[in-house]
Design a protein around this motif. Structure first.
Motif, short mmCIF file in Angstrom:
data_model
loop_
_atom_site.label_atom_id
_atom_site.label_comp_id
_atom_site.label_asym_id
_atom_site.label_seq_id
_atom_site.Cartn_x
_atom_site.Cartn_y
_atom_site.Cartn_z
N GLU A 197 0.85 -1.19 0.00
CA GLU A 197 0.00 0.00 0.00
C GLU A 197 0.88 1.23 0.00
N ILE A 198 0.25 2.38 -0.29
CA ILE A 198 1.00 3.62 -0.47
C ILE A 198 0.65 4.61 0.63
N ILE A 199 1.68 5.24 1.16
CA ILE A 199 1.50 6.33 2.12
C ILE A 199 1.89 7.60 1.37
N SER A 200 0.93 8.49 1.19
CA SER A 200 1.16 9.72 0.45
C SER A 200 1.86 10.76 1.31
N ALA A 201 3.01 11.24 0.82
CA ALA A 201 3.74 12.31 1.49
C ALA A 201 3.50 13.60 0.72
N ASP A 202 2.24 13.97 0.64
CA ASP A 202 1.85 15.18 -0.08
C ASP A 202 0.97 16.03 0.83
N SER A 203 1.35 17.27 1.04
CA SER A 203 0.67 18.12 2.01
C SER A 203 -0.72 18.56 1.56
N MET A 204 -1.04 18.45 0.28
CA MET A 204 -2.36 18.90 -0.19
C MET A 204 -3.33 17.75 -0.43
N GLN A 205 -2.82 16.55 -0.63
CA GLN A 205 -3.71 15.44 -0.95
C GLN A 205 -4.52 14.94 0.24
N VAL A 206 -4.18 15.40 1.44
CA VAL A 206 -4.99 15.03 2.61
C VAL A 206 -6.35 15.70 2.58
N THR A 226 6.26 16.40 -0.91
CA THR A 226 6.49 17.27 0.25
C THR A 226 7.71 16.75 1.00
N GLY A 227 8.85 17.31 0.69
CA GLY A 227 10.12 16.85 1.24
C GLY A 227 10.17 16.85 2.76
N LEU A 228 9.54 17.85 3.38
CA LEU A 228 9.55 17.92 4.84
C LEU A 228 8.88 16.68 5.44
N TYR A 229 7.81 16.20 4.80
CA TYR A 229 7.12 15.01 5.32
C TYR A 229 8.05 13.81 5.30
N ILE A 230 8.78 13.63 4.22
CA ILE A 230 9.71 12.51 4.13
C ILE A 230 10.83 12.67 5.16
#
Length: 194
Positions: free
Chosen positions: A33-42, A104-108
């Protein structure tokens, strides 16, 4: 779990670099499964300009956390780290290698390097900072930021309410300038506290 540790797969890059397509193909091949590291897709309804995966793609491969918030709700790096670690633990417990993808680099960074600028702010401190912005004005609060954290003040535009509020809140919460957190962090740490 360390004896049989599974890899954590990270696919990062700029928008239009086909991260999502690659992640979906990989997840299907390895049954993950995929964990999205995107600040807007939430956010719900933010489908244009976010390169959000389609509902059909989410049926093919589960994605976390996507479409979980209303547009007026806040979601910080701390929130991402909390949710991503929970999903990571769950996937590892199922014998699956989590796939982290997003721009979103900060998330990673908060997830993989124990980078802890993701401070959970006390709601009372946050309310006080917001009240100060309302009563004193953004220009005065930016001047306060210049006094307590000149490095952040140089980097954050004087009209960027959200980032100014965050930097002031972090300082009031911790007593440490927001810009100092990156200097205090350990080197890459890919072992997660399961």
């Amino acid at each position: 779990w360390k004896k049989f540790m599974l890899p954590l797969i990270i696919l990062a890059g700029a928008t239009t670099s086909n991260k999502s397509d690659t992640a979906i193909e990989l997840a299907e091949k390895i049954n993950s499964e995929i964990i999205s590291a995107d600040s807007m897709q939430v956010y719900k309804y933010f489908n244009i300009g976010t390169a959000k995966v389609t509902p059909a793609e989410r049926v093919r491969v589960p994605h976390h956390p996507i479409d979980i918030l209303e547009p007026d709700q806040e979601f910080s790096a701390f929130d991402f780290k909390t949710k991503a670690l929970a999903h990571t633990r769950e996937l590892l417990s199922q014998g699956k290698a989590p796939i982290i993808t997003g721009g979103t680099g900060l998330y990673i960074k908060v997830l993989c390097e124990s980078y802890d600028c993701a401070v959970q702010i006390n709601p009372e401190i946050k309310k006080q900072v917001q009240a100060d912005i309302q009563s004193k004005g953004l220009t005065e609060i930016h001047k306060e930021l210049q006094q307590i954290d000149p490095n952040s003040a140089k980097r954050i535009p004087s009209l960027d309410t959200q980032r100014i509020e965050r930097a002031i809140s972090v300082y009031r919460q911790t007593g440490v300038p927001f810009s100092e957190f990156s200097k205090m962090q350990p080197k890459a740490n890919y072992e997660f506290p399961i």
